[in-house]
Write a protein that holds these residues in place. Structure first.
Motif, PDB file in Angstrom:
ATOM      1  N   MET A   1       0.845  -1.197   0.000  1.00 33.49           N
ATOM      2  CA  MET A   1       0.000   0.000   0.000  1.00 33.49           C
ATOM      3  C   MET A   1       0.883   1.250   0.000  1.00 33.49           C
ATOM      4  SD  MET A   1      -2.865   1.214   2.796  1.00 33.49           S
ATOM      5  CE  MET A   1      -3.816  -0.286   2.589  1.00 33.49           C
ATOM      6  N   SER A   2       0.573   2.228  -0.849  1.00 27.87           N
ATOM      7  CA  SER A   2       1.370   3.434  -0.954  1.00 27.87           C
ATOM      8  C   SER A   2       1.171   4.322   0.276  1.00 27.87           C
ATOM      9  CB  SER A   2       0.988   4.213  -2.213  1.00 27.87           C
ATOM     10  OG  SER A   2      -0.315   4.759  -2.075  1.00 27.87           O
ATOM     11  N   TRP A   3       2.077   5.298   0.439  1.00 25.89           N
ATOM     12  CA  TRP A   3       1.953   6.208   1.581  1.00 25.89           C
ATOM     13  C   TRP A   3       0.690   7.055   1.465  1.00 25.89           C
ATOM     14  CZ3 TRP A   3       1.638  11.447   0.906  1.00 25.89           C
ATOM     15  CH2 TRP A   3       2.080  11.961  -0.328  1.00 25.89           C
ATOM     16  N   ARG A   4       0.292   7.402   0.235  1.00 24.94           N
ATOM     17  CA  ARG A   4      -0.941   8.169   0.045  1.00 24.94           C
ATOM     18  C   ARG A   4      -2.156   7.362   0.480  1.00 24.94           C
ATOM     19  NH1 ARG A   4      -2.095   9.998  -5.612  1.00 24.94           N
ATOM     20  NH2 ARG A   4      -3.970  10.787  -4.562  1.00 24.94           N
ATOM     21  N   ALA A   5      -2.169   6.088   0.118  1.00 28.73           N
ATOM     22  CA  ALA A   5      -3.302   5.231   0.505  1.00 28.73           C
ATOM     23  C   ALA A   5      -3.366   5.084   2.022  1.00 28.73           C
ATOM     24  CB  ALA A   5      -3.179   3.870  -0.163  1.00 28.73           C
ATOM     25  N   ARG A   6      -2.202   4.903   2.663  1.00 24.92           N
ATOM     26  CA  ARG A   6      -2.192   4.784   4.123  1.00 24.92           C
ATOM     27  C   ARG A   6      -2.659   6.071   4.783  1.00 24.92           C
ATOM     28  NH1 ARG A   6       2.668   1.842   3.042  1.00 24.92           N
ATOM     29  NH2 ARG A   6       3.924   3.716   3.388  1.00 24.92           N
ATOM     30  N   LEU A   7      -2.236   7.218   4.216  1.00 26.75           N
ATOM     31  CA  LEU A   7      -2.641   8.509   4.777  1.00 26.75           C
ATOM     32  C   LEU A   7      -4.142   8.719   4.642  1.00 26.75           C
ATOM     33  CD1 LEU A   7      -1.762  11.201   6.028  1.00 26.75           C
ATOM     34  CD2 LEU A   7      -1.388  12.084   3.711  1.00 26.75           C
ATOM     35  N   GLU A   8      -4.710   8.382   3.482  1.00 26.28           N
ATOM     36  CA  GLU A   8      -6.145   8.538   3.289  1.00 26.28           C
ATOM     37  C   GLU A   8      -6.935   7.629   4.220  1.00 26.28           C
ATOM     38  OE1 GLU A   8      -7.478   8.208  -0.703  1.00 26.28           O
ATOM     39  OE2 GLU A   8      -6.282   9.883  -1.439  1.00 26.28           O
ATOM     40  N   ARG A   9      -6.462   6.391   4.389  1.00 29.32           N
ATOM     41  CA  ARG A   9      -7.157   5.468   5.280  1.00 29.32           C
ATOM     42  C   ARG A   9      -7.126   5.983   6.711  1.00 29.32           C
ATOM     43  NH1 ARG A   9      -6.069  -0.915   4.935  1.00 29.32           N
ATOM     44  NH2 ARG A   9      -7.128  -0.469   2.968  1.00 29.32           N
ATOM     45  N   HIS A  10      -5.962   6.488   7.146  1.00 29.57           N
ATOM     46  CA  HIS A  10      -5.856   7.036   8.499  1.00 29.57           C
ATOM     47  C   HIS A  10      -6.783   8.233   8.676  1.00 29.57           C
ATOM     48  CE1 HIS A  10      -4.101   8.443  12.270  1.00 29.57           C
ATOM     49  NE2 HIS A  10      -3.980   9.631  11.711  1.00 29.57           N
ATOM     50  N   ALA A  11      -6.811   9.129   7.670  1.00 30.29           N
ATOM     51  CA  ALA A  11      -7.663  10.314   7.774  1.00 30.29           C
ATOM     52  C   ALA A  11      -9.134   9.927   7.843  1.00 30.29           C
ATOM     53  CB  ALA A  11      -7.406  11.236   6.579  1.00 30.29           C
ATOM     54  N   ASN A  12      -9.559   8.974   7.028  1.00 31.18           N
ATOM     55  CA  ASN A  12     -10.967   8.565   7.050  1.00 31.18           C
ATOM     56  C   ASN A  12     -11.357   7.958   8.389  1.00 31.18           C
ATOM     57  OD1 ASN A  12     -11.822   9.382   4.469  1.00 31.18           O
ATOM     58  ND2 ASN A  12     -10.907   7.584   3.523  1.00 31.18           N
ATOM     59  N   ARG A  13     -10.452   7.179   8.982  1.00 27.87           N
ATOM     60  CA  ARG A  13     -10.748   6.622  10.303  1.00 27.87           C
ATOM     61  C   ARG A  13     -10.840   7.720  11.351  1.00 27.87           C
ATOM     62  NH1 ARG A  13      -6.564   1.440  10.109  1.00 27.87           N
ATOM     63  NH2 ARG A  13      -7.913   0.067   8.859  1.00 27.87           N
ATOM     64  N   LEU A  14      -9.921   8.684  11.286  1.00 26.57           N
ATOM     65  CA  LEU A  14      -9.921   9.779  12.245  1.00 26.57           C
ATOM     66  C   LEU A  14     -11.176  10.632  12.097  1.00 26.57           C
ATOM     67  CD1 LEU A  14      -8.449  11.665  14.313  1.00 26.57           C
ATOM     68  CD2 LEU A  14      -7.440  12.819  12.328  1.00 26.57           C
ATOM     69  N   TRP A  15     -11.536  10.961  10.868  1.00 20.10           N
ATOM     70  CA  TRP A  15     -12.634  11.895  10.628  1.00 20.10           C
ATOM     71  C   TRP A  15     -14.011  11.274  10.803  1.00 20.10           C
ATOM     72  CZ3 TRP A  15     -10.334  13.890   5.372  1.00 20.10           C
ATOM     73  CH2 TRP A  15      -9.182  14.633   5.636  1.00 20.10           C
TER      74      TRP A  15
END
Length: 326
Positions: A1-15
Motif C-alpha cells: 500500500m502506498s503512503w498516500r493510501a495509508r494517509l487517506e485510510r488514516h484520515a478517514n478513520r480519524l474523521w
C-alpha cells in the motif's frame, strides 16, 4: 500500500470513526482556524452572469461531479451553459484551458475530462477560477456558468451556492481540518443557498435529498453493454481511486454483485501492475475510467454508469434564480 493510501485510510478513520481527535490534532485544528479564517465566509462579489457553485463543506466524495453533469444537461435545454473547474490533477501551460473529450488527462485532470465527455457543454479549467469564468463568458458566450467545486474559492464571484453532503458520512466528527473533514465551520452553511444530501442517514434543516442511480455498465469506449440485472450474483473486482471507495462497493453490493474491493488513493493514475493478480471481471467508476488505458489488463472491464437523480424542486429553485438574476 502506498503512503498516500495509508494517509487517506488514516484520515478517514480519524474523521469518520473518531468522535474526539487527540490533543495534537486539536492543536493543529486551532492553527488551521486561525490562518484559514479569511476563507470562512461567502465572497461578496457579484458575477456578470448567474454562477452556480457546486461544492462541499467536507473533504471527500458526495456526488459532486454527477450533480454538475445533471445540472448542465438540464439547464442547457434553456440556456447557453459552461462549466468551470480548477482542473485538479492536471497542468497546462495555456490557461484558461478549453477542455474537450480528447484533451489529455495530464492537462485537464480526471474530473474536468469526465465532465467534458458527459455534460455536452463547454468546459474551462484554470487554477484561477475567475479567469476560467471570464473565458466561459467571453469565448463560449455562456449565459449560465456552473463551477465544479469552488465553495472555498474567495476570488470567484458567485450568485448561487450548492453544498453537498454524503448521507452516510454527514459531518464526520464535526472538526475542522486536519482533526476532522470540515474545510469551513458548520456556521458557513447559513449563507449557502441549497443543501443537497446524497442518500439517507444524515440530514440538515431545509436540505434536499437525492440518489445516485445506477443505469448500466459500459465499455471504456462509452457504449452501454449490459443491463444491471445481467450481473446480479456475479463475483467482481471493484477497482477505484476515489474519495469514498466503500460507497462504490456498497452500490455494487446493493445491485447484487459479490464484491472484492481494491481501493487506491483519490485521483490515482493507474498502471498495468495495479491489475496484476486479478482474476474476476473488473468494475470501475466513470471517474476512474478516464485514468485507465485500454489494454492495461487482459480481463473484462466495465464502467458503472450513474446519474444524479435530483428532485424537480432543485431544478426549479435554480431556474427561478437564473430568471430572477438581473
Amino acid at each position: 500500500m502506498s503512503w498516500r493510501a495509508r494517509l487517506e485510510r488514516h484520515a478517514n478513520r480519524l474523521w469518520y470513526e473518531t468522535q474526539t481527535p487527540g490533543l495534537a490534532y486539536r492543536a493543529l485544528e486551532r492553527l488551521y482556524r486561525r490562518f484559514a479564517k479569511q476563507r470562512f465566509h461567502r465572497p461578496s462579489g457579484r458575477p456578470p452572469v448567474p454562477v452556480i457553485v457546486v461544492g462541499n463543506l467536507c473533504v471527500g466524495g458526495a456526488g459532486k461531479t454527477p450533480t454538475v453533469i445533471a445540472l448542465a444537461r438540464r439547464l442547457a435545454a434553456r440556456y447557453r451553459v459552461a462549466i468551470i473547474s480548477r482542473g485538479y490533477g492536471g497542468h497546462s501551460d495555456n490557461y484558461p484551458l478549453a477542455v474537450g473529450p480528447e484533451t489529455a488527462i495530464a492537462e485537464a485532470g480526471d474530473e474536468a475530462l469526465l465532465i467534458a465527455r458527459e455534460a455536452g457543454v463547454p468546459v474551462w479549467v484554470d487554477p484561477e477560477r475567475s479567469r476560467a469564468l471570464q473565458a466561459a463568458i467571453e469565448d463560449s458566450a455562456a449565459e449560465v456558468v456552473i463551477s465544479d467545486d469552488g465553495l472555498q474559492h474567495q476570488a470567484l464571484a458567485r450568485s448561487f451556492e450548492i453544498c453537498l453532503f454524503d448521507g452516510h458520512r454527514g459531518l464526520g466528527n464535526g472538526h475542522l481540518l486536519p482533526a476532522g473533514p470540515l474545510r469551513q465551520p458548520r456556521s458557513r452553511l447559513a449563507s449557502v443557498d441549497l443543501l443537497l444530501v446524497k442518500g439517507a442517514g444524515f440530514s440538515l434543516p431545509g436540505a434536499e435529498h437525492f440518489e445516485l442511480e445506477a443505469i448500466g455498465f459500459r465499455d471504456l469506449d462509452g457504449s452501454l453493454t449490459e443491463p444491471l440485472e445481467a450481473w446480479r450474483g456475479r463475483e467482481v473486482d471493484a477497482v477505484c481511486g476515489i474519495a469514498n471507495p466503500e460507497g462504490f462497493a456498497d452500490t455494487l453490493e446493493r445491485l447484487g454483485l459479490k464484491v472484492r474491493l481494491h481501493a487506491f488513493p483519490d485521483h490515482h493514475r493507474f498502471l498495468a501492475r495495479d491489475f496484476a493478480g486479478l482474476d474476476r471481471p473488473v468494475i470501475t467508476t466513470a471517474k476512474d475510467a478516464v485514468r485507465i488505458e485500454a489494454g492495461m489488463l487482459g480481463l473484462p472491464l466495465r464502467v458503472l454508469e450513474v446519474l444524479a437523480a435530483l428532485p424537480e424542486s432543485v431544478y426549479q429553485r435554480i431556474e427561478s434564480h437564473i430568471e430572477e438574476f438581473a
